[in-house]
Design a protein around this motif. Structure first.
Motif, mmCIF file in Angstrom:
data_model
loop_
_atom_site.group_PDB
_atom_site.id
_atom_site.type_symbol
_atom_site.label_atom_id
_atom_site.label_comp_id
_atom_site.label_asym_id
_atom_site.label_seq_id
_atom_site.Cartn_x
_atom_site.Cartn_y
_atom_site.Cartn_z
ATOM 1 N N ALA A 41 0.844 -1.205 0.000
ATOM 2 C CA ALA A 41 0.000 0.000 0.000
ATOM 3 C C ALA A 41 0.878 1.253 0.000
ATOM 4 O O ALA A 41 0.585 2.235 -0.688
ATOM 5 N N CYS A 42 1.970 1.220 0.767
ATOM 6 C CA CYS A 42 2.922 2.332 0.757
ATOM 7 C C CYS A 42 3.520 2.510 -0.635
ATOM 8 O O CYS A 42 3.626 3.626 -1.152
ATOM 9 N N ARG A 43 3.912 1.396 -1.225
ATOM 10 C CA ARG A 43 4.566 1.475 -2.547
ATOM 11 C C ARG A 43 3.657 2.179 -3.553
ATOM 12 O O ARG A 43 4.106 2.983 -4.361
ATOM 13 N N SER B 182 1.165 4.262 -2.909
ATOM 14 C CA SER B 182 0.533 5.537 -2.542
ATOM 15 C C SER B 182 1.499 6.618 -2.076
ATOM 16 O O SER B 182 1.132 7.787 -2.025
ATOM 17 N N CYS B 183 2.732 6.251 -1.715
ATOM 18 C CA CYS B 183 3.576 7.233 -1.025
ATOM 19 C C CYS B 183 4.782 7.637 -1.879
ATOM 20 O O CYS B 183 5.577 6.778 -2.283
ATOM 21 N N PRO B 184 4.953 8.927 -2.123
ATOM 22 C CA PRO B 184 6.103 9.369 -2.929
ATOM 23 C C PRO B 184 7.440 9.183 -2.218
ATOM 24 O O PRO B 184 8.488 9.317 -2.847
ATOM 25 N N TYR B 185 7.391 8.867 -0.930
ATOM 26 C CA TYR B 185 8.638 8.701 -0.165
ATOM 27 C C TYR B 185 9.059 7.226 -0.076
ATOM 28 O O TYR B 185 10.024 6.906 0.606
ATOM 29 N N PHE B 186 8.317 6.349 -0.735
ATOM 30 C CA PHE B 186 8.588 4.915 -0.584
ATOM 31 C C PHE B 186 10.024 4.545 -0.949
ATOM 32 O O PHE B 186 10.658 3.728 -0.284
ATOM 33 N N GLY B 187 10.560 5.139 -1.999
ATOM 34 C CA GLY B 187 11.914 4.785 -2.443
ATOM 35 C C GLY B 187 12.961 5.061 -1.390
ATOM 36 O O GLY B 187 14.011 4.419 -1.346
ATOM 37 N N PHE B 188 12.682 6.007 -0.501
ATOM 38 C CA PHE B 188 13.609 6.313 0.589
ATOM 39 C C PHE B 188 13.316 5.434 1.797
ATOM 40 O O PHE B 188 14.222 4.912 2.438
ATOM 41 N N CYS B 189 12.043 5.256 2.079
ATOM 42 C CA CYS B 189 11.617 4.650 3.338
ATOM 43 C C CYS B 189 11.490 3.134 3.254
ATOM 44 O O CYS B 189 11.831 2.431 4.197
ATOM 45 N N GLY B 190 10.978 2.641 2.140
ATOM 46 C CA GLY B 190 10.793 1.199 1.991
ATOM 47 C C GLY B 190 9.578 0.667 2.713
ATOM 48 O O GLY B 190 9.390 -0.540 2.829
ATOM 49 N N GLY B 191 8.758 1.542 3.269
ATOM 50 C CA GLY B 191 7.501 1.050 3.864
ATOM 51 C C GLY B 191 7.441 1.080 5.365
ATOM 52 O O GLY B 191 6.505 0.550 5.954
ATOM 53 N N GLY B 192 8.410 1.685 6.022
ATOM 54 C CA GLY B 192 8.296 1.919 7.461
ATOM 55 C C GLY B 192 8.477 0.667 8.305
ATOM 56 O O GLY B 192 8.900 -0.384 7.816
ATOM 57 N N HIS B 193 8.141 0.804 9.581
ATOM 58 C CA HIS B 193 8.405 -0.262 10.547
ATOM 59 C C HIS B 193 7.099 -0.847 11.079
ATOM 60 O O HIS B 193 6.129 -0.131 11.325
ATOM 61 N N ASN C 216 5.728 0.547 14.553
ATOM 62 C CA ASN C 216 5.085 1.867 14.518
ATOM 63 C C ASN C 216 3.646 1.749 14.018
ATOM 64 O O ASN C 216 2.736 2.388 14.538
ATOM 65 N N ARG C 217 3.440 0.909 13.006
ATOM 66 C CA ARG C 217 2.071 0.731 12.503
ATOM 67 C C ARG C 217 1.190 0.129 13.588
ATOM 68 O O ARG C 217 0.077 0.587 13.819
ATOM 69 N N TYR C 218 1.696 -0.920 14.211
ATOM 70 C CA TYR C 218 0.859 -1.610 15.193
ATOM 71 C C TYR C 218 0.531 -0.687 16.373
ATOM 72 O O TYR C 218 -0.640 -0.573 16.766
ATOM 73 N N GLY D 45 -1.799 -0.505 7.486
ATOM 74 C CA GLY D 45 -1.973 0.917 7.214
ATOM 75 C C GLY D 45 -0.735 1.472 6.527
ATOM 76 O O GLY D 45 0.197 0.732 6.195
ATOM 77 N N THR D 46 -0.735 2.762 6.306
ATOM 78 C CA THR D 46 0.438 3.370 5.659
ATOM 79 C C THR D 46 1.053 4.428 6.583
ATOM 80 O O THR D 46 1.851 4.088 7.442
ATOM 81 N N GLU D 47 0.658 5.694 6.424
ATOM 82 C CA GLU D 47 1.360 6.751 7.171
ATOM 83 C C GLU D 47 1.158 6.645 8.676
ATOM 84 O O GLU D 47 0.062 6.377 9.153
ATOM 85 N N THR D 48 2.248 6.883 9.389
ATOM 86 C CA THR D 48 2.202 6.991 10.857
ATOM 87 C C THR D 48 2.877 8.307 11.248
ATOM 88 O O THR D 48 3.576 8.922 10.445
ATOM 89 N N HIS E 111 5.281 8.365 13.186
ATOM 90 C CA HIS E 111 6.718 8.054 13.115
ATOM 91 C C HIS E 111 7.273 8.316 11.718
ATOM 92 O O HIS E 111 8.326 8.946 11.566
ATOM 93 N N CYS E 112 6.571 7.836 10.696
ATOM 94 C CA CYS E 112 7.146 8.025 9.353
ATOM 95 C C CYS E 112 7.064 9.484 8.940
ATOM 96 O O CYS E 112 7.926 9.959 8.204
ATOM 97 N N ARG E 113 6.059 10.214 9.436
ATOM 98 C CA ARG E 113 6.044 11.658 9.137
ATOM 99 C C ARG E 113 7.268 12.336 9.771
ATOM 100 O O ARG E 113 7.967 13.111 9.136
ATOM 101 N N SER F 33 10.147 10.998 10.944
ATOM 102 C CA SER F 33 11.499 10.463 10.764
ATOM 103 C C SER F 33 11.855 10.094 9.338
ATOM 104 O O SER F 33 13.008 9.744 9.061
ATOM 105 N N LYS F 34 10.898 10.123 8.443
ATOM 106 C CA LYS F 34 11.195 9.843 7.030
ATOM 107 C C LYS F 34 10.798 11.050 6.178
ATOM 108 O O LYS F 34 11.631 11.654 5.509
ATOM 109 N N ILE F 35 9.494 11.383 6.227
ATOM 110 C CA ILE F 35 8.988 12.428 5.328
ATOM 111 C C ILE F 35 9.627 13.775 5.673
ATOM 112 O O ILE F 35 10.183 14.459 4.816
ATOM 113 N N ARG F 36 9.568 14.147 6.969
ATOM 114 C CA ARG F 36 10.107 15.477 7.337
ATOM 115 C C ARG F 36 11.624 15.491 7.332
ATOM 116 O O ARG F 36 12.232 16.553 7.160
#
Ligand code: SF4
Length: 367
Positions: free
Chosen positions: A310-312, A314-325, A328-330, A338-341, A343-345, A347-350
């Motif tokens: 789902a991240c792959r 929908s998310c323009p940051y996937f190539g950097f992040c790889g789909g998060g942890h 954090n989702r749980y 799910g996708t955005e958390t 945490h990913c906002r 520590s990855k996106i920002r």
């Protein structure tokens, strides 16, 4: 990147659940109990790890609890089954480090990473079991490391990222003498239920300022900044697709009792009516290599892999992040697909936006 690799690049081991500190943001559920890993668990893990290490670089990360709380004698017994090619790392709060521990690190070739959040006033969350500040004890341990010439990394948790803080932190770690620094924005995980929702502009400004501080004196390998610059360089070179591994690294965590939780060490020790105890098996019953080959069949792992897809898409940051942890989702969303958390906002996106903000603010007027 699809599915989970059968061979990890490192294994996390929990020699004891006990920690001698009681930090306010800690996620560990059993840190007041001294449940020690039996040597039979280390022997079972070493049976898988030794051939992997003989074939290429491989690490065991001794994590806790506080791993040094297991004591030198027990830790030596846990290290003994591992072959000479295995690299050992320890993540420690440094409060127990003394001359004898430095000799132990040297004897066993152990690389040390110290958890410290910056200057004294930034360590208010790091307290002893009696609630007293742990900072002086942490610094005393670091001083012993320095006296013995033991190189060390540092890991800092930042609870309230904001402009002005990043330069102070970076300068502090330059003085501290670490050669590698990781910066974690506090996460809502495990028994830490405090929110990690932060003002987006403040977090972006924090990362942008950290890039600037590092560029002025890049003596320290600053983990997050180097990751993002590597990604930016790969995008510019048209090679961003090559950065993510072909398969997810399973990052198996072997808990004190031999149970194996893949993908997120923070899930070890928790249970959920839907997902059970999150474990994919126990090394005392099944070889680690077999557990990892079948890890994709653990129901929550399949759900997490659906979340990565789902991240792959929908998310323009996937190539950097790889789909998060997974953790954090749980712990933020109550499920794994799910996708955005937050945490990913944070520590990855920002983080990436901060790097871009720094680049924009410093681009040459002629460009
Ligand atoms: S930044 Fe968040 S939403 Fe984007 S790929 Fe990573 S985890 Fe998924």
């Amino acid at each position: 990147m699809r599915g989970i690799a059968a061979v990890p690049s490192y294994v996390v081991m929990q020699p004891t659940t006990l920690c001698n500190l009681d930090c306010a943001y800690c996620y560990l559920p059993m840190r007041a109990a001294d449940q020690r890993m039996p040597v039979a668990v280390a022997e079972a893990v070493a049976a898988a790890v030794n051939p992997w290490a003989a074939a290429g670089r491989f690490s065991v990360v001794w994590h806790g609890g506080e791993p040094l709380a297991a004591g030198r004698k027990h830790l030596a017994a846990l290290l003994a089954p591992f072959g000479p090619e295995v690299e050992h790392h320890v993540q420690t709060n440094a409060t127990l480090i003394d001359d004898a521990w430095c000799a132990f690190f040297a004897e066993h070739g152990i690389r040390v990473s110290v958890s410290v959040d910056g200057p004294r006033e930034r360590n208010a969350e790091r307290v002893t079991r009696g609630g007293r500040p742990a900072y002086d004890r942490i610094l005393a341990g670091v001083a012993v490391l320095r006296r013995h010439g033991v190189a060390f990394s540092a890991l800092a948790v930042v609870s309230r990222p904001a402009p002005g803080l990043a330069t102070e932190l970076y300068d502090y770690f330059l003085d501290l003498g670490c050669d590698v620094l990781g910066v974690n924005i506090e996460e809502t995980e495990g028994v830490n239920t405090r929110t990690n929702a932060r003002d987006p502009a403040a977090v972006t400004a924090f990362w942008a300022e950290l890039v600037g501080a590092w560029r002025r004196d890049p003596r320290i390998h600053l983990r997050e900044v180097e990751w993002s610059l590597r990604y930016a360089g790969a995008v510019l070179a048209g090679a961003a697709d090559d950065l993510l591994p072909r398969r997810l690294d399973p990052i198996p965590t072997v808990a004190h009792d031999g149970s194996v939780v893949v993908l997120s060490p923070e899930l070890a020790g928790f249970t959920d009516p839907r997902y059970g105890d999150f474990s994919s098996g126990n090394v005392l019953a099944t070889p680690l290599a077999e557990i990892l080959v079948d890890a994709g069949r653990t129901p929550w792992v399949g759900e997490f892999l659906a979340g990565v897809e789902a991240c792959r898409s929908s998310c323009p940051y996937f190539g950097f992040c790889g789909g998060g942890h997974a953790a954090n989702r749980y712990f933020e969303l109550g499920r794994f697909d799910g996708t955005e958390t937050e945490h990913c906002r944070n520590s990855k996106i920002r983080l990436l936006e901060g790097v871009l903000e720094h680049a924009r603010d410093h681009e040459s007027p002629a460009a």
